[in-house]
Design a protein around this motif. Structure first.
Motif, short mmCIF file in Angstrom:
data_model
loop_
_atom_site.label_atom_id
_atom_site.label_comp_id
_atom_site.label_asym_id
_atom_site.label_seq_id
_atom_site.Cartn_x
_atom_site.Cartn_y
_atom_site.Cartn_z
N ILE A 47 0.83 -1.18 0.05
CA ILE A 47 -0.29 0.14 0.03
C ILE A 47 0.73 1.10 0.09
N LEU A 56 0.63 5.30 1.29
CA LEU A 56 -0.35 6.54 2.01
C LEU A 56 0.23 7.68 1.17
N PRO A 57 -0.43 8.36 0.44
CA PRO A 57 -0.01 9.40 -0.48
C PRO A 57 -0.16 10.65 0.51
N THR A 58 0.78 11.44 0.16
CA THR A 58 0.85 12.75 0.93
C THR A 58 -0.44 13.87 0.22
N GLU A 91 -6.36 4.76 1.04
CA GLU A 91 -5.19 4.43 0.81
C GLU A 91 -4.95 3.89 -0.61
N ALA A 112 9.18 2.33 -4.19
CA ALA A 112 8.87 3.10 -2.98
C ALA A 112 9.74 4.02 -2.47
N ALA A 117 8.96 8.26 -1.85
CA ALA A 117 9.29 9.10 -0.78
C ALA A 117 10.21 10.09 -0.93
N ALA A 120 10.66 11.93 -3.61
CA ALA A 120 9.60 12.77 -4.04
C ALA A 120 8.79 13.54 -3.20
N GLY A 121 8.54 12.99 -2.14
CA GLY A 121 7.64 13.65 -1.25
C GLY A 121 6.10 13.15 -1.47
N ARG A 160 4.32 7.30 1.15
CA ARG A 160 5.16 6.47 1.91
C ARG A 160 4.39 5.02 1.63
N ALA A 161 5.36 3.96 1.39
CA ALA A 161 5.00 2.75 1.08
C ALA A 161 4.98 1.50 2.01
N PHE A 197 2.98 4.64 12.46
CA PHE A 197 3.89 4.80 11.21
C PHE A 197 3.79 6.26 10.91
N CYS A 198 2.36 6.67 10.78
CA CYS A 198 2.15 8.25 10.13
C CYS A 198 2.64 8.99 11.22
N ALA A 251 6.67 8.96 10.79
CA ALA A 251 7.24 9.36 9.12
C ALA A 251 7.42 10.79 8.93
N LEU A 309 7.88 12.60 6.58
CA LEU A 309 7.51 13.24 5.28
C LEU A 309 6.00 13.19 5.43
N LEU A 310 5.43 12.60 6.38
CA LEU A 310 4.01 12.59 6.24
C LEU A 310 3.40 13.59 7.50
N ARG A 325 14.86 12.45 2.50
CA ARG A 325 14.92 12.25 1.17
C ARG A 325 15.87 11.81 0.52
N PHE A 331 16.32 8.26 0.90
CA PHE A 331 15.47 7.39 -0.03
C PHE A 331 16.13 7.44 -1.19
N GLY A 341 7.61 -4.11 6.69
CA GLY A 341 7.15 -3.69 5.35
C GLY A 341 7.39 -2.34 5.06
N TRP A 342 7.18 -1.46 6.22
CA TRP A 342 7.35 0.12 5.82
C TRP A 342 8.73 0.49 5.23
N VAL A 343 8.84 0.98 4.16
CA VAL A 343 10.26 1.52 3.80
C VAL A 343 10.48 2.92 4.42
#
Lengths: 532, 119
Positions: A270, A272-274, A373, A426, A430, A432-433, A436-437, B12-13, B16, B18-19, B90, B93, B103-105
Motif C-alpha cells: 500500500i 499512503l499518499p501525501t 489509501e 517505494a 518517498a 519525491a515526497g 510512503r509505502a 507509522f504516520c 514518518a 515526510l507525512l 529524502r 531515499f 514492510g514500511w520503507v
C-alpha cells in the motif's frame, strides 16, 4: 467481403495473393492494409462473429508449469480475437525494450524503437484512438488534460502514458463494415487452418489445409502466407505442420514455442499518499471513464543499475486498512455470514482479525471516516526464458490437431525484477515526497516468490498474468536466436510470415496490442513492396 | 503484513517525517534537540525498539548521536531543523539508504532517530 465457410463444398480451393490465418487485430490490420495496397487477400478466421463454446473448446490445452489461465479462457476464437475481452490499455514500447540489455539474457530486438514509429502512428487510428499523442504529456496535464503529473525529473521512476477508450474497442466489430466493403479481401468465418503444406524441399509454402465448422475440408493458396493467430496458436500451427520438416516448420533449432512470456501483475503493498491528487493519473484506471492514464515505471537507467526487467506501478484507491489482514478477516466473516455459511471460514477469518487488530480497526474506522489509501499493483516484464515453452501434447482436438501443452516457467530474475523494482519505486516515491509505502509479504506474494523453486500459485487473485502470450516465434537476425527475421519471415521458408506478439523477443514496457498492430501494418507494407 | 504488527498505521504516520511528523522547538543539547523534533514519542519509540532489535551494532546512544549529528543544525530555528531533517530523509531515499520495518520503507535517518528515542 464477409463469407461463411460453412457454405463451402468439400475440397474448395480459396485463392488469393496473400493468405492470412487469424482475424484478430494483427490479421485484420494486415489484411485491410494489403487489400488497400491492391493485393487480393484471403483472411481465414477460425471462429465466427460471437463466442461459441464449440470453437472455444478447440483452444483447450494442458498447463503443466506455473499455473496459468485455462487455454480456452485466455483467448477468444472469433472475429476480433482477444480484443473481444481485452483490458483496452494502449501504450507504446520504450527504446530500452528493443535494446540488448546485458543483464537480461536473450534480450534485444533486431529493430529499434525509432523504426516502428511510422506504424505506431498508423496503429492509433486503427484502434480508434485518433492522432498519435503518446509523445505529448501536456495532453495529460492540467489545464488541458485531466491530471497534475508530478515532477519526477532526476528520479529513478518516470511516467509512462497510456490511452484507454472509455468503452473498450472490439477490433472485429469496429472494422467489420470495412472488411465487408473491401472488394479485394475475402474474410472467411468458421475456417480453421490445420496444416501448413510445404514444397518437398521445404523452402516455400504451397498451400494451407483447413476444415470448416461443418467439417468440410478446404485448401487456401497464395503467393504469401501470414500466421496471425496469437502467441499460442502460431507455434501450434508451425509445430503441427511437420510432414516435410521434422519437428515442425521453422523449428530446425528447436526454438518454435520456446520463450513463452507474460506480464506479471502483483498486488504488492500500500501507499499512503501525501497528496492523492498528485497521484491521480496513476490510480484507478479501470474505475473511471478516462481515456488517458499513466503508470510509474523504473527508468532505463534504474533498470540497468538494478539489473531488472521493466517494472511498472499503478494504484487502486482503497479504504485505509482495507487491504490489511485483519480487515480482510472482517470482510470475509461478513461475506460468509451473508452467504449463510458463517462457520465455513470462521477459523481463518478470526485468526486474521486477532493477529492484525490494528489493520482491522483501521479499516473499520476508515470506512466510517472515508479515509483512503492506495493499493500498489506491480506489473513486471517476465524475462525471456527458453525453458518456458509451448509444445504439443498427444491429445487431439475435434479437428484432429494436437493440443497445446504449456509449460510456463518463471525465473529468479523475474522475482528479482519484482522485489527490486518495488523497493526502488517505494524509495523514490518517498524521496519525491509523494507518499510512503508498505511492501507486503502477503501470502499470495510469498507463493509467487516460491514459484521459481517449484511451488504452486494461483493465477488469479493477488497474483496473475496479463493474458499477453508472447515470444513463441521470436524475431532475430540469426536463425540460431529466433524463428522469424526482422520482417517476420520464418527463417528458411521464403513466403511464410508471422504477425503478432509471438514475434516479440521481449515482453516490453506496455500491453502488447498497439505494438502487435504496428508490426502487422509494417509487415503489410513489406509484403506489398515484395509483390511490387 | 506480518502476523504480529508492532508498528501500527497510526504509529507509522506519527513517526514518518515526510507525512505527519510533529516538530517542536529545539534545545541546546543535541539529543534533546533531536528528541524535540518529534511530537509522538511513544510511536517513535515503538519504531525505535524494532530498529534496535534489527541493528544490534547501533544500540549505543553515542553511536546514534554521532550518525545523526553530521550537519544537523542543532541551534537553528525549528523551520531550518525541520527542513534539514526532511531533506536528509529524502536523500536517504534517493540514495537507497532505506530499511524495511514490518514492510514500511523507511529512511535510515528517521530510523536512527527512532532508535535514539527508544534508548
Amino acid at each position: 467481403m464477409l463469407l461463411e465457410a460453412q457454405s463451402l463444398p468439400e475440397g474448395q480451393v480459396l485463392a488469393g495473393d496473400v493468405v492470412i490465418v487469424g482475424g484478430g487485430p494483427a490479421g485484420i490490420a494486415a489484411g485491410l492494409a494489403l487489400a488497400r495496397a491492391g493485393r487480393k487477400v484471403v483472411l481465414l478466421e477460425a471462429g465466427g462473429l460471437a463466442v461459441d463454446a464449440a470453437a472455444q473448446e478447440l483452444y483447450a490445452g494442458e498447463n503443466v508449469g506455473v499455473p496459468y489461465f485455462d487455454l480456452d479462457i485466455t483467448r477468444l476464437r472469433m472475429l476480433g480475437g482477444s480484443t473481444n475481452h481485452w483490458g483496452n490499455q494502449v501504450s507504446d514500447f520504450e527504446p530500452i525494450d528493443f535494446a540488448r540489455r546485458d543483464w537480461i539474457p536473450h534480450s534485444g530486438w533486431p529493430i529499434d524503437r525509432a523504426a516502428l514509429q511510422p506504424w505506431y502512428e498508423r496503429a492509433f487510428p486503427f484502434l480508434d484512438l485518433g492522432t498519435w499523442d503518446l509523445d505529448r504529456p501536456a495532453l495529460w496535464q492540467a489545464p488541458a488534460g485531466p491530471f497534475r503529473l508530478p515532477d519526477l525529473a532526476g528520479r529513478r521512476i518516470a511516467t509512462k502514458l497510456f490511452r484507454r477508450r472509455a468503452e473498450a474497442l472490439r477490433v472485429g466489430e469496429h472494422h467489420r463494415d470495412a472488411l465487408v466493403a473491401e472488394p479485394r479481401l475475402a474474410l472467411w468465418l468458421q475456417a480453421s487452418v490445420t496444416e501448413i503444406v510445404l514444397d518437398p524441399g521445404g523452402r516455400a509454402v504451397v498451400a494451407l489445409r483447413g476444415v470448416t465448422a461443418a467439417g468440410r475440408r478446404f485448401t487456401a493458396t497464395g503467393a504469401q502466407y501470414v500466421l496471425a493467430c496469437g502467441g499460442l496458436e502460431n507455434p501450434r500451427l508451425l509445430l503441427a505442420s511437420d510432414a516435410v520438416q521434422a519437428g515442425g516448420i521453422g523449428n530446425g533449432r528447436g526454438l518454435v514455442g520456446r520463450f513463452f512470456m507474460d506480464h506479471l501483475r502483483i498486488e504488492s503493498g500500500i501507499l499512503l499518499p501525501t497528496d492523492p491528487a498528485a497521484l491521480a493519473a496513476y490510480a484507478d484506471s479501470f474505475d473511471r471513464p478516462v481515456d488517458r492514464f499513466a503508470n510509474l515505471y523504473l527508468t532505463p537507467a534504474a533498470q540497468r543499475e538494478n539489473g531488472t526487467a521493466v517494472f511498472r506501478l499503478k494504484f487502486f484507491s482503497r479504504m485505509e486498512g482495507e487491504t490489511s489482514l485483519g480487515y480482510r478477516g472482517v470482510r470475509g466473516f461478513l461475506a460468509d455470514l451473508k452467504g449463510g455459511r458463517p462457520l465455513d471460514g470462521f477459523g481463518t477469518q478470526l485468526a486474521r482479525m486477532i493477529v492484525d487488530l490494528d489493520g482491522m480497526a483501521t479499516g473499520l474506522y476508515a470506512g466510517v471516516a472515508g479515509r483512503r489509501e492506495l493499493l500498489c499493483v506491480s506489473v513486471v516484464e517476465q524475462a525471456p526464458n527458453p525453458d518456458s515453452r509451448v509444445t504439443l501434447s498427444a491429445e487431439r482436438d475435434a479437428l484432429g490437431m494436437r493440443r497445446i501443452r504449456l509449460d510456463w516457467r518463471l525465473s529468479d530474475l523475474d522475482r528479482h525484477s519484482f522485489e527490486r523494482g518495488r523497493a526502488v519505486a517505494a524509495a523514490e516515491l518517498a524521496a519525491a515526497g509523494l507518499g510512503r509505502a508498505r511492501l507486503d509479504d502477503a501470502p499470495e506474494v510469498a507463493a509467487w516468490s516460491g514459484i521459481a523453486a517449484g511451488a504452486s500459485a494461483s493465477p488469479t487473485g493477488a497474483f496473475e498474468a496479463g493474458h499477453h502470450h508472447t515470444g513463441t516465434t521470436r524475431m532475430a537476425d540469426d536463425p540460431s536466436a529466433g524463428v522469424v527475421d526482422r520482417d517476420g519471415r520464418v527463417f528458411g521458408v521464403d513466403n511464410l510470415f508471422v504477425a503478432g506478439s509471438s514475434t516479440f523477443p521481449t515482453l516490453g514496457s506496455a500491453n502488447p496490442t498497439l505494438t502487435i498492430v504496428a508490426l502487422a501494418l509494417r509487415l503489410a507494407d513489406h509484403l506489398a513492396r515484395l509483390a511490387a | 503484513m506480518s502476523r504480529d504488527p508492532i508498528i501500527s498505521r497510526r504509529a507509522f504516520c506519527a513517526a514518518a517525517p515526510l507525512l505527519a511528523v510533529r516538530l517542536q522547538p529545539g534545545r541546546a543539547a543535541l539529543s534533546a534537540s533531536l528528541a524535540a523534533l518529534v511530537g509522538d514519542p511513544a510511536a517513535w519509540r515503538a519504531v525505535g525498539r524494532r530498529r534496535l532489535a534489527m541493528h544490534p551494532e547501533e544500540t549505543r546512544r553515542a553511536t546514534l548521536l554521532a550518525a545523526l549529528a553530521d550537519g544537523y543544525p542543532a541551534g537553528a530555528p525549528l523551520a531550518a531543523r525541520r527542513a534539514w531533517f526532511v531533506a536528509r530523509c529524502r536523500d536517504d531515499f534517493a540514495a537507497g539508504r532505506v530499511e524495511r520495518v514490518e514492510g514500511w520503507v523507511m529512511a535510515r535517518t528517521e530510523l536512527r532517530l527512532a532508535a535514539l528515542l527508544a534508548l
